[in-house]
Motif scaffolding. Sequence first.
Motif, PDB file in Angstrom:
ATOM      1  N   SER A 189      31.069 -12.847 -12.731  1.00  0.00           N
ATOM      2  CA  SER A 189      31.594 -12.771 -11.361  1.00  0.00           C
ATOM      3  C   SER A 189      31.643 -14.132 -10.662  1.00  0.00           C
ATOM      4  O   SER A 189      32.584 -14.408  -9.908  1.00  0.00           O
ATOM      5  CB  SER A 189      30.768 -11.787 -10.529  1.00  0.00           C
ATOM      6  OG  SER A 189      29.401 -12.174 -10.500  1.00  0.00           O
TER       7      SER A 189
ATOM      8  N   ALA B 137      33.747  -9.639  -6.850  1.00  0.00           N
ATOM      9  CA  ALA B 137      34.638 -10.693  -7.353  1.00  0.00           C
ATOM     10  C   ALA B 137      36.068 -10.184  -7.499  1.00  0.00           C
ATOM     11  O   ALA B 137      37.028 -10.855  -7.093  1.00  0.00           O
ATOM     12  CB  ALA B 137      34.118 -11.216  -8.690  1.00  0.00           C
TER      13      ALA B 137
ATOM     14  N   TRP C 167      37.128 -19.710 -10.112  1.00  0.00           N
ATOM     15  CA  TRP C 167      38.360 -20.143 -10.768  1.00  0.00           C
ATOM     16  C   TRP C 167      39.600 -19.361 -10.357  1.00  0.00           C
ATOM     17  O   TRP C 167      40.725 -19.789 -10.654  1.00  0.00           O
ATOM     18  CB  TRP C 167      38.207 -20.052 -12.287  1.00  0.00           C
ATOM     19  CG  TRP C 167      37.256 -21.039 -12.876  1.00  0.00           C
ATOM     20  CD1 TRP C 167      35.982 -20.808 -13.294  1.00  0.00           C
ATOM     21  CD2 TRP C 167      37.502 -22.430 -13.113  1.00  0.00           C
ATOM     22  NE1 TRP C 167      35.408 -21.968 -13.766  1.00  0.00           N
ATOM     23  CE2 TRP C 167      36.321 -22.989 -13.675  1.00  0.00           C
ATOM     24  CE3 TRP C 167      38.605 -23.266 -12.905  1.00  0.00           C
ATOM     25  CZ2 TRP C 167      36.217 -24.327 -14.028  1.00  0.00           C
ATOM     26  CZ3 TRP C 167      38.508 -24.602 -13.264  1.00  0.00           C
ATOM     27  CH2 TRP C 167      37.319 -25.125 -13.810  1.00  0.00           C
ATOM     28  N   HIS C 168      39.439 -18.224  -9.681  1.00  0.00           N
ATOM     29  CA  HIS C 168      40.582 -17.327  -9.549  1.00  0.00           C
ATOM     30  C   HIS C 168      41.726 -17.898  -8.702  1.00  0.00           C
ATOM     31  O   HIS C 168      42.899 -17.641  -9.005  1.00  0.00           O
ATOM     32  CB  HIS C 168      40.136 -15.971  -8.990  1.00  0.00           C
ATOM     33  CG  HIS C 168      39.865 -15.957  -7.519  1.00  0.00           C
ATOM     34  ND1 HIS C 168      38.663 -16.371  -6.973  1.00  0.00           N
ATOM     35  CD2 HIS C 168      40.641 -15.572  -6.462  1.00  0.00           C
ATOM     36  CE1 HIS C 168      38.724 -16.234  -5.664  1.00  0.00           C
ATOM     37  NE2 HIS C 168      39.888 -15.760  -5.319  1.00  0.00           N
TER      38      HIS C 168
ATOM     39  N   GLY D  80      38.700 -16.524 -14.822  1.00  0.00           N
ATOM     40  CA  GLY D  80      37.263 -16.441 -14.570  1.00  0.00           C
ATOM     41  C   GLY D  80      36.478 -16.069 -15.806  1.00  0.00           C
ATOM     42  O   GLY D  80      35.412 -16.644 -16.067  1.00  0.00           O
TER      43      GLY D  80
ATOM     44  N   SER E 115      32.064 -17.126 -12.028  1.00  0.00           N
ATOM     45  CA  SER E 115      33.196 -17.879 -12.568  1.00  0.00           C
ATOM     46  C   SER E 115      34.523 -17.293 -12.104  1.00  0.00           C
ATOM     47  O   SER E 115      35.472 -18.032 -11.808  1.00  0.00           O
ATOM     48  CB  SER E 115      33.137 -17.902 -14.100  1.00  0.00           C
ATOM     49  OG  SER E 115      32.152 -18.803 -14.557  1.00  0.00           O
ATOM     50  N   ILE E 116      34.614 -15.972 -12.042  1.00  0.00           N
ATOM     51  CA  ILE E 116      35.839 -15.349 -11.525  1.00  0.00           C
ATOM     52  C   ILE E 116      36.095 -15.818 -10.099  1.00  0.00           C
ATOM     53  O   ILE E 116      37.212 -16.195  -9.740  1.00  0.00           O
ATOM     54  CB  ILE E 116      35.738 -13.819 -11.585  1.00  0.00           C
ATOM     55  CG1 ILE E 116      35.714 -13.329 -13.039  1.00  0.00           C
ATOM     56  CG2 ILE E 116      36.906 -13.166 -10.837  1.00  0.00           C
ATOM     57  CD1 ILE E 116      35.445 -11.841 -13.191  1.00  0.00           C
ATOM     58  N   TYR E 117      35.031 -15.814  -9.305  1.00  0.00           N
ATOM     59  CA  TYR E 117      35.178 -16.221  -7.908  1.00  0.00           C
ATOM     60  C   TYR E 117      35.596 -17.686  -7.795  1.00  0.00           C
ATOM     61  O   TYR E 117      36.446 -18.035  -6.963  1.00  0.00           O
ATOM     62  CB  TYR E 117      33.861 -15.994  -7.166  1.00  0.00           C
ATOM     63  CG  TYR E 117      33.952 -16.308  -5.702  1.00  0.00           C
ATOM     64  CD1 TYR E 117      34.535 -15.412  -4.810  1.00  0.00           C
ATOM     65  CD2 TYR E 117      33.491 -17.524  -5.203  1.00  0.00           C
ATOM     66  CE1 TYR E 117      34.650 -15.721  -3.464  1.00  0.00           C
ATOM     67  CE2 TYR E 117      33.602 -17.831  -3.857  1.00  0.00           C
ATOM     68  CZ  TYR E 117      34.175 -16.932  -2.996  1.00  0.00           C
ATOM     69  OH  TYR E 117      34.296 -17.239  -1.664  1.00  0.00           O
TER      70      TYR E 117
ATOM     71  N   TYR F 299      33.752 -18.392 -17.642  1.00  0.00           N
ATOM     72  CA  TYR F 299      32.387 -17.932 -17.919  1.00  0.00           C
ATOM     73  C   TYR F 299      32.005 -18.199 -19.373  1.00  0.00           C
ATOM     74  O   TYR F 299      30.921 -18.731 -19.653  1.00  0.00           O
ATOM     75  CB  TYR F 299      32.291 -16.441 -17.615  1.00  0.00           C
ATOM     76  CG  TYR F 299      30.984 -15.814 -18.040  1.00  0.00           C
ATOM     77  CD1 TYR F 299      29.796 -16.134 -17.398  1.00  0.00           C
ATOM     78  CD2 TYR F 299      30.937 -14.899 -19.096  1.00  0.00           C
ATOM     79  CE1 TYR F 299      28.593 -15.559 -17.800  1.00  0.00           C
ATOM     80  CE2 TYR F 299      29.745 -14.325 -19.494  1.00  0.00           C
ATOM     81  CZ  TYR F 299      28.576 -14.657 -18.841  1.00  0.00           C
ATOM     82  OH  TYR F 299      27.379 -14.102 -19.234  1.00  0.00           O
TER      83      TYR F 299
END
Length: 336
Positions: A266, A15, A272-273, A306, A268-270, A310
Amino acid sequence: MRKLLGLQYLRGLAAVAVVLFHAAGRSGLNFHAGEAGVDLFFLLSGFLMVAISGPDTRPLAFLADRVRRIVPIYWIATSVMLAAALVGAFPKVRLEADHVLASYLFVPWTSPSNGNVWPLLVPGWTLNFEMAFYLLFAALLPLGRQVRQVAALTLLFAGLVTLRPLLDPTNVLATFYTDPILLEFAGGCWLGILWKRPGDWPRWLGWGSALVALAAVGWVAFHAPQLPRAIGFGIPAALLLASILALERRAAIGEWRLPLFIGDASYSIYIWHTLAISVAVRIGWRLDLPQAPTIALGIAGGIAAGLAGYLLIERPILAWFRERRYVRGVPVPAGP
């Protein structure tokens, strides 16, 4: 099945690598190595689907679990993107009803904004592959033995890739679902088969081979970017995953709270980033920051968004689903 800490760390690494790639790209710098995070995600997905399933896994239950895991967060983020585009926050985004609908339904579609086969929320292109993989994996579950199932899946993907040169390159669905990147799911599945078999893994697989894998990604990114992605990034990513699995087999991986937290977040990071990076980079431009601080601001913004997603969205949704169903075993969540 116990929670595999090393895999969570790899999810976090994947991520963050993608965040680095997009933050650098938005600021005019090509960090090609960061793209390998997607290849690692696909290998992890293949491994995890084999690891958390078995001969008794029911196809519909399997798919329902995947939908609960993937769809709500993605639809929420896509809706935020749609709302922002409607109010003019992203002036370069062109909205067309068929493209928006395809984005929600995980159907590859040409974006009216840039001509790429991307959904409205750009990172969702990988989820189009993921959802197709889940459907095929579930369809093959009735074959019983997992070796038989994975062999059939591998032959199917290899057949699709072989057909690619024969198909109309202007056909979006044909070109999308014959991409050699599909083979990375199969590679992860075979590592899952090996993981379920008793016995030690080769001693040469460990921290040293993991470093070699990371170095190979860097070398490919700078010296051989023309290599097919499934080879240039897929093979090193497979070596990295195999190395970490070998260390897991030897119980050689400890628990580190921050990397574990990033790994848990990871997905959520992926998801929303890119939205956060767009905002952060604009702030950097408004402040007339040099390239390096702008990239750093984008990275920090992407990861922070992210982690917030999460804690505030993904974890509550998953907890809500867990409260309403009985889960056999200890699932290891899979990312895109």
